[in-house]
Write a protein that holds these residues in place. Structure first.
Motif, PDB file in Angstrom:
ATOM      1  N   ASP A  92       0.823  -1.207   0.000  1.00  0.00           N
ATOM      2  CA  ASP A  92       0.000   0.000   0.000  1.00  0.00           C
ATOM      3  C   ASP A  92       0.855   1.255   0.000  1.00  0.00           C
ATOM      4  O   ASP A  92       2.049   1.231   0.286  1.00  0.00           O
ATOM      5  CB  ASP A  92      -0.934   0.006   1.216  1.00  0.00           C
ATOM      6  N   ARG A  94      -0.336   4.430   1.589  1.00  0.00           N
ATOM      7  CA  ARG A  94      -1.350   5.226   2.287  1.00  0.00           C
ATOM      8  C   ARG A  94      -0.951   6.695   2.433  1.00  0.00           C
ATOM      9  O   ARG A  94      -1.802   7.564   2.599  1.00  0.00           O
ATOM     10  CB  ARG A  94      -1.649   4.622   3.657  1.00  0.00           C
ATOM     11  N   GLU A 378       4.197  -6.694   4.897  1.00  0.00           N
ATOM     12  CA  GLU A 378       3.693  -5.336   4.762  1.00  0.00           C
ATOM     13  C   GLU A 378       4.371  -4.352   5.713  1.00  0.00           C
ATOM     14  O   GLU A 378       3.945  -3.206   5.842  1.00  0.00           O
ATOM     15  CB  GLU A 378       2.173  -5.336   4.981  1.00  0.00           C
ATOM     16  N   PRO A 411      -4.492  10.055  -0.026  1.00  0.00           N
ATOM     17  CA  PRO A 411      -4.944   9.385  -1.253  1.00  0.00           C
ATOM     18  C   PRO A 411      -4.980  10.362  -2.434  1.00  0.00           C
ATOM     19  O   PRO A 411      -4.833  11.575  -2.268  1.00  0.00           O
ATOM     20  CB  PRO A 411      -6.365   8.954  -0.885  1.00  0.00           C
ATOM     21  N   THR A 485     -10.791   7.403  -4.699  1.00  0.00           N
ATOM     22  CA  THR A 485     -10.463   5.989  -4.470  1.00  0.00           C
ATOM     23  C   THR A 485     -11.292   5.340  -3.373  1.00  0.00           C
ATOM     24  O   THR A 485     -11.199   4.127  -3.178  1.00  0.00           O
ATOM     25  CB  THR A 485      -8.979   5.854  -4.088  1.00  0.00           C
ATOM     26  N   ALA A 487     -10.718   5.989  -0.264  1.00  0.00           N
ATOM     27  CA  ALA A 487      -9.859   5.911   0.923  1.00  0.00           C
ATOM     28  C   ALA A 487     -10.301   6.867   2.024  1.00  0.00           C
ATOM     29  O   ALA A 487     -10.178   6.559   3.218  1.00  0.00           O
ATOM     30  CB  ALA A 487      -8.411   6.207   0.527  1.00  0.00           C
TER      31      ALA A 487
END
Length: 551
Positions: A92, A94, A378, A411, A485, A487
C-alpha cells in the motif's frame, strides 16, 4: 562583522538542507554553514520511505528526486543456504508514495541544495565551521570560522544537523546515551551493477552475514560483517574485497568500486533535542543501525516536525513554548526506531550456527501463519509516529484507534478542476481544516474561522465523488474534493470523528464530531501556543507544486 539571520543551521547534509527548504518556503531568513567544501559525493543512506517522499513533496522537490529512486523495492532475507526466510514487499501507499525506495543519496542531496536557489533569504556557506556560541534572552551569537577569518552570526535559533560528532550537541552540553557495537562491517559501493536486478537481499549467514542492495543508476552496495580476527589493514586489501564479492559476482576482479570503508553500528540518542535556543536534528540527535534503513528517514522526520514550528515562532504566529513539543514528539519515535533497528541487527547477525538454525526455524514457522506473514511482508512492525503529548489535542473518542496524534493518509482525489491529484497538493503547506460531508466554514464561528484564516489554514470539504459537482453548498472559502479511491470514506468509516485539524506536517493535531469544532479549535490554539497572525502571514503562503501520484 556581524551577520543577522532568523535561523542558523549547522550542517548541509540532508536534514539541514530539508529544514532550510521548509524554512525558506515560510519566508524565514536562514543561514546554513558547513565545514566541508561541498556535498559528500558517495552514497551513505540507501533507502527512502514514504514519509520522506511526502516531505519532499511538501517542499516542491519530489519530482526532481524521484528520478534517483527505485520505487517499491523488495527486500528478501536468506539463510546460510541462500534459501528464502522472509520477504518485505509492502503493497500500500497510504501516504501517497511507496513504502520502500532505493535511492542515490548524493544526487538527492544535490536536489535539496538546488531547491534553496528559490529563496533569496536562504544562504549556504561552505568551508565554514561553527566554533563557539553564546545564548542570551534575545538570541544566539555564534562564532564561525571561514578561511582563517572569524565572524559573528546573530541568530534567533541554532539547529545542529552536524552529524554523530555534533559540535552543536557538545556546546549544548547534552549527553549522547547508548551503545556502539564492537562488530565492524565492510561496505563496498559498485558502479555498473554486476548483478543488475532491482531488489535487495540480506543474508543471515552465521559464517558471514551480508547485504546486497540495489540503489539506482547502476549502483549496488554490498555489506559484509568483519570478524574479530580480521584487521582493518586486511580489509583494505583488494584481495580481501574480491574474496567477499566472489560468492555473488562471477568476476569480482572486474568490478568498478566507487568506494569502500569499514564502519560500526551505533545505537544512541541525545539527552535532549532542545536546550533553549539550541536544537538538534538527524544524526546529531540520534544514531541507529542500518538494518531498517531509518537513519536518513528519521532525520527527515525531524526536519518536517521542527520546520513548521520554527517558522511559526519566528513569524510571530506561536510562542517559543511550541518548540518544546519537538523533543516531546520526536524522542519517543526515534527511540522506537533505534530499538527496532538494533533488534533486527541482532536477529540477522548471530555467528553461532546453532543459534542461527533456531532463528531460521522460528521465522519459517511464523511465515506459515497468514497474519504473521502479512505482518512482515507489509512492514506492519515499523513503528509509526503517534504523538501522545506535544502539539496535539486528545479528547475522549469512541474510535478504536483515535486519530489525533497520527499522520493523516494521502490518497489521490479529484477536484472540480483537476483529477487524480495527491491530497496534500490541495491542502497546501500550512494548517488545514478538513470535514467529511460538511462545509467546515459553516461549522466554525466567525471568530474561530477568522483565526484559522489568518494563520493561513485551508478549508476542505471531502465528499463522495458522486457529489463532487453538486453546487448546493458552494462556498468560495472552501475547496471541494471528491473521494476518488474511497480511501477517505474508509478512514472516516473507521472513526467517529468527522472533522480533522491538520498540522503543516500532516499530523492530525485534533479531531472531533462536527458540533464540537469551536471547542476543539480553542483547545488546539492553546496547545499550539498560537498567538494569531496577520494578513501578511496569509499572503506569504507559497505557491503549490503539484505532485502526481506514482504510477
Amino acid at each position: 562583522m556581524v551577520t543577522d539571520t532568523d535561523v542558523l543551521i549547522v550542517g548541509a547534509g540532508p536534514v539541514g538542507l530539508t529544514l532550510a527548504n521548509i524554512l525558506g518556503q515560510q519566508g524565514v531568513s536562514t543561514l546554513v554553514v558547513e565545514d566541508r567544501d561541498t556535498l559528500i559525493d558517495y552514497p551513505r543512506g540507501v533507502g527512502l520511505d514514504d514519509e520522506s517522499l511526502r516531505t519532499f513533496q511538501s517542499i516542491g522537490l519530489v519530482q526532481e528526486i524521484l528520478p534517483h529512486t527505485v520505487p517499491n523495492q523488495i527486500l528478501r532475507f536468506y539463510d546460510a543456504k541462500r534459501e528464502l526466510l522472509a520477504e518485505m514487499a509492502p503493497p500500500d501507499a497510504r501516504f501517497g508514495w511507496p513504502k520502500r525506495n532505493g535511492f542515490v543519496q548524493p544526487l538527492v542531496d544535490a536536489e535539496l541544495l538546488r531547491g534553496l536557489d528559490r529563496f533569496a533569504h536562504v544562504q549556504v556557506r561552505w568551508s565554514t565551521r561553527m566554533q563557539n556560541c553564546a545564548v542570551d534572552d534575545d538570541g544566539v551569537t555564534v562564532e564561525v570560522v571561514s578561511a582563517g577569518a572569524t565572524e559573528s552570526v546573530r541568530a534567533r535559533y541554532v539547529v545542529g544537523c552536524d552529524g554523530g560528532r555534533s559540535a552543536t550537541r557538545h556546546l549544548m552540553g547534552v549527553s549522547f546515551e547508548g551503545t556502539t557495537s564492537a562488530t565492524r562491517w565492510l561496505v563496498v559501493d559498485l558502479a555498473n551493477d554486476p548483478l543488475g536486478h532491482p531488489n535487495s537481499e540480506v543474508g543471515a549467514d552465521p559464517d558471514r552475514p551480508y547485504a546486497s542492495i540495489s540503489i539506482a543508476h547502476g549502483i549496488r552496495r554490498f555489506e559484509f560483517m568483519i570478524h574479530a580476527h580480521e584487521t582493518d589493514e586486511q580489509v583494505e586489501q583488494p584481495a580481501f574485497i574480491e574474496r567477499m564479492l566472489a560468492p555473488f559476482v562471477p568476476h569480482p576482479d572486474r568490478v568498478d568500486i566507487i568506494r569502500h570503508r569499514v564502519y560500526t553500528h551505533h545505537s544512541r540518542i541525545a539527552g535532549s533535542f532542545r536546550k533553549g535556543r539550541l536544537l538538534l536534528g538527524g544524526d546529531a540527535a540520534h544514531l541507529m543501525p542500518v538494518w531498517q534503513g531509518q537513519g536518513y528517514n528519521s532525520g527527515i522526520r525531524d526536519a518536517a516536525n521542527l520546520g513548521w514550528k520554527l517558522a511559526a515562532v519566528v513569524n510571530g504566529q506561536a510562542d517559543d513554548a511550541l518548540l518544546d513539543s519537538y523533543d516531546a514528539e520526536r524522542r519517543k519515535h526515534a527511540r522506537a526506531m533505534i530499538d527496532l533497528s538494533t533488534l533486527v541487527g541482532r536477529v540477522i547477525s548471530p555467528t553461532n550456527r546453532h543459534v542461527a538454525t533456531l532463528r531460521d526455524r522460528v521465522i519459517r514457522a511464523a511465515s506459515v501463519v497468514p497474519t504473521l506473514k502479512r505482518y512482515v511482508l507489509e512492514m506492519r512492525f515499523k513503528p509509526m509516529p503517534r504523538y501522545d503529548t506535544g502539539a496535539v489535542v486528545h479528547n475522549e473518542s469512541a474510535s478504536a484507534v483515535p486519530p489525533a496524534g497520527t499522520l493523516f493518509i494521502q490518497p489521490a482525489v479529484d477536484t472540480r478542476v483537476a483529477q487524480n491529484v495527491l491530497l496534500d497538493e490541495i491542502l497546501g503547506t500550512g494548517f488545514a481544516v478538513l470535514a467529511w460531508n460538511n462545509n467546515p466554514r459553516a461549522l466554525l464561528s466567525v471568530d474561530t474561522y477568522t483565526r484559522w484564516k489568518t494563520l493561513g489554514a485551508s478549508f476542505i470539504e471531502a465528499r463522495p465523488n458522486t457529489q463532487l459537482h453538486w453546487s448546493g453548498h458552494d462556498d468560495p472559502g472552501v475547496t471541494i474534493v471528491g473521494d476518488r479511491t474511497g480511501a477517505l470514506k474508509k478512514f472516516f468509516d473507521a472513526h467517529t470523528e468527522s472533522v480533522l485539524f491538520l498540522r503543516p506536517d500532516r499530523c492530525i493535531a485534533a479531531a472531533c464530531i462536527a458540533q464540537l469544532c469551536d471547542d476543539t479549535s480553542a483547545q488546539l490554539f492553546g496547545v499550539l501556543h498560537l498567538t494569531g497572525g496577520g494578513e501578511a502571514d496569509v499572503a506569504r503562503r507559497p505557491v503549490l507544486h503539484v505532485a502526481q501520484p506514482p504510477a
